[in-house]
Design an enzyme around this catalytic site. Structure first.
Site, short mmCIF file in Angstrom:
data_model
loop_
_atom_site.label_atom_id
_atom_site.label_comp_id
_atom_site.label_asym_id
_atom_site.label_seq_id
_atom_site.Cartn_x
_atom_site.Cartn_y
_atom_site.Cartn_z
N ASP A 41 0.66 -1.26 -0.02
CA ASP A 41 -0.10 0.04 0.15
C ASP A 41 0.83 1.30 -0.16
O ASP A 41 1.88 1.44 0.69
CB ASP A 41 -0.85 0.04 1.10
CG ASP A 41 -2.06 1.03 1.18
OD1 ASP A 41 -3.21 0.47 0.94
OD2 ASP A 41 -1.66 2.01 1.09
N ASN A 53 -12.71 -3.29 3.16
CA ASN A 53 -13.66 -2.14 3.24
C ASN A 53 -14.69 -2.07 2.36
O ASN A 53 -14.53 -2.26 1.05
CB ASN A 53 -12.62 -0.81 3.05
CG ASN A 53 -11.73 -0.46 4.32
OD1 ASN A 53 -12.04 -0.95 5.31
ND2 ASN A 53 -10.84 -0.07 3.87
N HIS A 78 -10.43 -5.33 -3.52
CA HIS A 78 -9.19 -5.42 -2.84
C HIS A 78 -9.25 -5.94 -1.52
O HIS A 78 -10.41 -5.55 -0.79
CB HIS A 78 -8.44 -4.23 -3.31
CG HIS A 78 -8.83 -2.83 -2.41
ND1 HIS A 78 -10.09 -2.44 -3.22
CD2 HIS A 78 -8.72 -2.46 -1.40
CE1 HIS A 78 -10.45 -1.20 -2.28
NE2 HIS A 78 -9.76 -1.52 -1.34
#
Ligand code: AMP
Length: 113
Positions: free
Chosen positions: A29, A86, A99
């Protein structure tokens, strides 16, 4: 389609890649929220979890198993890690390419949040 994760998958934009196979890509990330923060994506564009149905169950299983492999590659499999989807804007989801986040290192237990 103007999707940043599609562009990473096609190598149009660079990423720090940790693992790759024909179906999935794992990269670091760019704005890590833990000592280790990886993103696991299918290379093909799919929407987020709330847009998926039963036809995606094998792919979702493969995505989780790829995260497990990535945990071993970066050396956090034994000490532990957190896998997070999320889902939706209230969860802070910004990118609508499916993802999975892998977070590890100095995490607080969920029961203590
Ligand atoms: P989400 O909030 O679940 O949509 O997560 C998207 C994640 O993608 C965030 O943690 C971002 O920091 C990360 N991200 C966005 N652009 C990039 C990029 N170019 N390379 C790596 N990670 C990225």
């Amino acid at each position: 389609m103007d999707c940043v994760f599609c562009k990473i998958a096609s190598k149009e934009i660079p990423a720090d890649i940790v693992a790759e196979d024909v179906e999935f890509l794992v990269f670091k990330d760019i704005n890590p929220k833990a000592l280790v923060h990886l993103i696991i994506i299918p290379k093909t564009h799919l929407g987020p979890v709330n847009s998926l149905g039963g036809e995606s169950k094998n792919l979702l299983g493969g995505l989780i198993l790829k995260a497990k492999e990535a945990a071993a590659i970066v050396g956090v499999a034994e000490n532990g890690y957190r896998l997070i989807f999320n889902v939706g804007r209230d969860a802070g989801m910004e990118i609508d390419h499916l993802h999975l986040h892998l977070l590890a290192g100095k995490l607080r237990a969920l029961s203590k949040i």
